[in-house]
Design a protein around this motif. Structure first.
Motif, PDB file in Angstrom:
ATOM      1  N   ILE A 315       0.841  -1.208   0.000  1.00 27.44           N
ATOM      2  CA  ILE A 315       0.000   0.000   0.000  1.00 27.44           C
ATOM      3  C   ILE A 315       0.872   1.252   0.000  1.00 27.44           C
ATOM      4  N   TYR A 327      -4.976   6.359   2.630  1.00 30.94           N
ATOM      5  CA  TYR A 327      -5.074   5.187   3.523  1.00 30.94           C
ATOM      6  C   TYR A 327      -4.649   5.549   4.931  1.00 30.94           C
ATOM      7  N   PHE A 339      -6.326  -1.661   6.904  1.00 30.48           N
ATOM      8  CA  PHE A 339      -6.234  -0.260   6.507  1.00 30.48           C
ATOM      9  C   PHE A 339      -7.592   0.240   6.032  1.00 30.48           C
ATOM     10  N   CYS A 341      -9.128   2.723   3.505  1.00 32.23           N
ATOM     11  CA  CYS A 341      -8.644   3.352   2.278  1.00 32.23           C
ATOM     12  C   CYS A 341      -9.731   4.198   1.633  1.00 32.23           C
TER      13      CYS A 341
END
Length: 603
Positions: A315, A327, A339, A341
């Motif tokens: 990521i 994120y 996470f 996002c």
């Protein structure tokens, strides 16, 4: 080159109308790419772009062309994404141009994004050149498309019929660009003003910024400043974009090119910003700049918690390449560490998740997408929340506002009834209906964004046999009669299943999700209640019956009290198991929520 012989233009079209193929022919016919090096969709370098036939990332390319009876011209093509998710990027790319080719499929006609992009170009003051593509198809109807362009877009021509696949009509299009697109207005003697219309991340040189020089000039060694962020840098390199980076001594007013300033973070560059000289700044920054904000949110979690670090690294690397991707780390009771996002839209979410799987080999679970809500509590404090799990307790909420969009649907007249019913079921507010031609209708609705992010597009295509097209633009937040629906499994709230629903649909949505979970969660040795709750009120319940072990199998003969004693012992054991038991929820259950869609409110 003299500024009067520079032409900056873009190609705008609905998805799959042949934009990338026409760009290929322009590059080929101007000699920018030798025929032996030519391949289809040459501007689309990403594997996903080539596979799906869509443009995800804007491109720019410099072409030199000499007409049969005139001097050489410099043509800068600024290619744009076609999807509604990237509307802001399209608007900034159009701001760097003076003209645009409005490309329409001769067999499909004017569609929703054709109208939306044409309106964007007209608002930016661009000269539109209508190009009717795919005239080689048996179902092509160029005359019908001309009529649609006159009535729907207000273009009177001349129209340019082409077949980008076969190369027919491309030279006429090049001639039209030279004759009809006005040259840039700009003065090389004025203070530097350069519009940033895109940026990419390079592992060796850092951030490479794509600019259109409005006034002044740009050369290595200059001290420059980004006006939106106030950050100052020294220019290391400038150059032209010709499918690769070609170093130049300077970029002058009217030209399009790239600049390298030693930036290491792509988020320090904002699309739409104005680049100016540090010690002689411009007094006229380019108007219309705004921050790109995510509109759709989803949770990314590794399938196995041991893969969390791999997901984090993937990521972070993707975040370097995509400035619109947001994120932050979060922890879910049900799914563990992951996470939260943010994305520009559903296509953006799909692209990011697919790139994580393919490019970084990460096996991940994506939760159901949600939108951002404005929640006002009883004390009058308003917060923007991107997840239902972050909502305050039910009794503390005074008002919930949700984002609305202006939706445009272009549909054949045979399917108007079912499509209008779909929009009304999704809480759409009807605004307008007009006939573009006797067989094509344009519908306009105001709709909550949350109603279109799950499966609206799939249902629209299904109801219209694939012929409807859809486009939308954000129009702000509005109060809604909404509440948070929680799902309790074995009396524990599972935050990944929480959702915001209209009050009228809470019971039906709760019943739907509890029934699906009952089918997907495996039976245990103890009974598992599955409940849907609003505040402290249970609106739906299903029960997964316990597995039964035959404890009487070895008890043959004798008094009934012996059997009763064994059954009572089993009963006590099941109570203890239920008290301490942990329920494992399979991944299919989370995927089922993604496919849940909208449940109609029954009369």
């Amino acid at each position: 080159m003299d500024i009067s012989r520079i032409r900056n233009f873009s190609i705008i079209a609905h998805i799959d109308h042949g934009k990338s193929t026409l760009a290929d022919r322009l590059l080929e016919d101007t000699g920018t790419v030798p025929r032996r090096e030519m391949r289809a969709q040459i501007l689309d370098g990403m594997e996903l772009e080539r596979e799906r036939g869509i443009t995800i990332k804007a491109k720019a390319v410099r072409m030199l062309w000499t007409p049969p009876d005139g001097p050489q011209y410099l043509l800068n093509l600024i290619d744009t994404p076609g999807h509604v998710d990237f509307t802001y990027e399209v608007s900034r790319a159009l701001a760097a141009c003076e003209g645009a080719l409005l490309l329409v499929d001769a067999s499909q006609g004017v569609e929703a994004q054709t109208l939306a992009n044409a309106l964007l170009a007209q608002e930016a003051g661009l000269r539109l050149i209508p190009v009717i593509n795919k005239i080689d198809l048996p179902s092509a109807d160029p005359e019908g498309v001309k009529k649609q362009l006159r009535e729907a877009v207000g273009l009177e021509g001349p129209f340019y019929p082409t077949s980008a696949k076969e190369g027919r009509g491309v030279l006429e299009v090049l001639q039209a660009i030279v004759e009809q697109v006005p040259p840039p207005r700009g003065n090389p003697q004025e203070p530097l003003a350069a519009l940033v219309f895109d940026s990419v991340y390079d592992a060796f040189r850092g951030v490479i910024v794509y600019v259109r020089i409005l006034d002044g000039f740009l050369r290595p060694g200059m001290d420059v400043r980004f006006m939106a962020t106030g950050a100052s840098y020294t220019v290391e390199e400038v150059g032209h974009l010709k499918l690769k980076y070609v170093r130049a001594e300077r970029l002058s007013a009217g030209e399009v090119g790239y600049v390298v300033c030693g930036l290491k973070d792509i988020h320090s560059v904002k699309v739409g910003d104005t680049l100016t000289e540090e010690y002689r700044p411009t007094s006229r920054p380019h108007p219309g700049y705004r921050e790109m904000k995510p509109f759709v949110f989803a949770g990314f979690y590794p399938m196995a918690q041991g893969d969390y670090e791999n997901l984090k690294k993937a990521i972070e690397k993707l975040h370097l390449q995509d400035a619109a991707f947001f994120y932050q780390a979060e922890n879910s009771v049900a799914l563990g560490f992951g996470f939260r996002c943010g994305f520009l839209g559903l296509l953006h979410l799909d692209i990011i998740s697919e790139r994580l799987r393919r490019e970084f080999n990460v096996d991940l679970l994506v939760t159901a997408p949600t939108v951002i809500y404005r929640v006002t509590d009883q004390t009058g404090v308003q917060k923007e929340l991107d997840s239902p799990a972050k909502f305050p307790p039910h009794g503390d909420i005074l008002e919930i506002q949700e984002p609305y969009v202006l939706a445009t649907v272009v549909v054949p007249s045979d399917y108007v009834g079912p499509v209008m019913q779909l929009c009304q079921d999704r809480r759409g507010n009807f605004l307008d209906m007009r006939y573009m031609t006797p067989t094509r209708v344009v519908l306009k609705y105001e709709m909550p964004l949350s109603e279109i992010i799950i499966d609206f597009f799939d249902q629209l295509k299904s109801l219209s046999k694939g012929y409807a097209s859809f486009d939308y633009e954000h129009i702000g937040f509005r109060p809604g009669d909404l509440e948070r629906l929680d799902v309790l499994i074995n009396n524990e709230i599972v935050d990944a299943f929480s959702m915001v629903v209209p009050k009228a649909a809470a019971y039906y949505r709760g019943r739907d999700i509890t029934e699906r979970l009952r089918e997907l969660i495996p039976r245990q040795m103890f009974e598992i209640p599955i409940q849907a709750a609003v505040g402290g009120r249970i609106v739906a319940r299903e029960t997964i019956r316990s597995m039964r072990k035959d404890v009487l199998s070895k008890c043959y003969g004798g008094d009934i009290t012996r059997k009763r004693k064994l059954l009572e012992k089993q009963k006590e054991g099941k109570k203890r198991m239920r008290q301490f038991g942990q329920v494992e929820i399979p991944q299919e259950a989370f995927l089922a929520v993604l496919r849940l869609g909208e449940t109609k409110t029954e009369e």
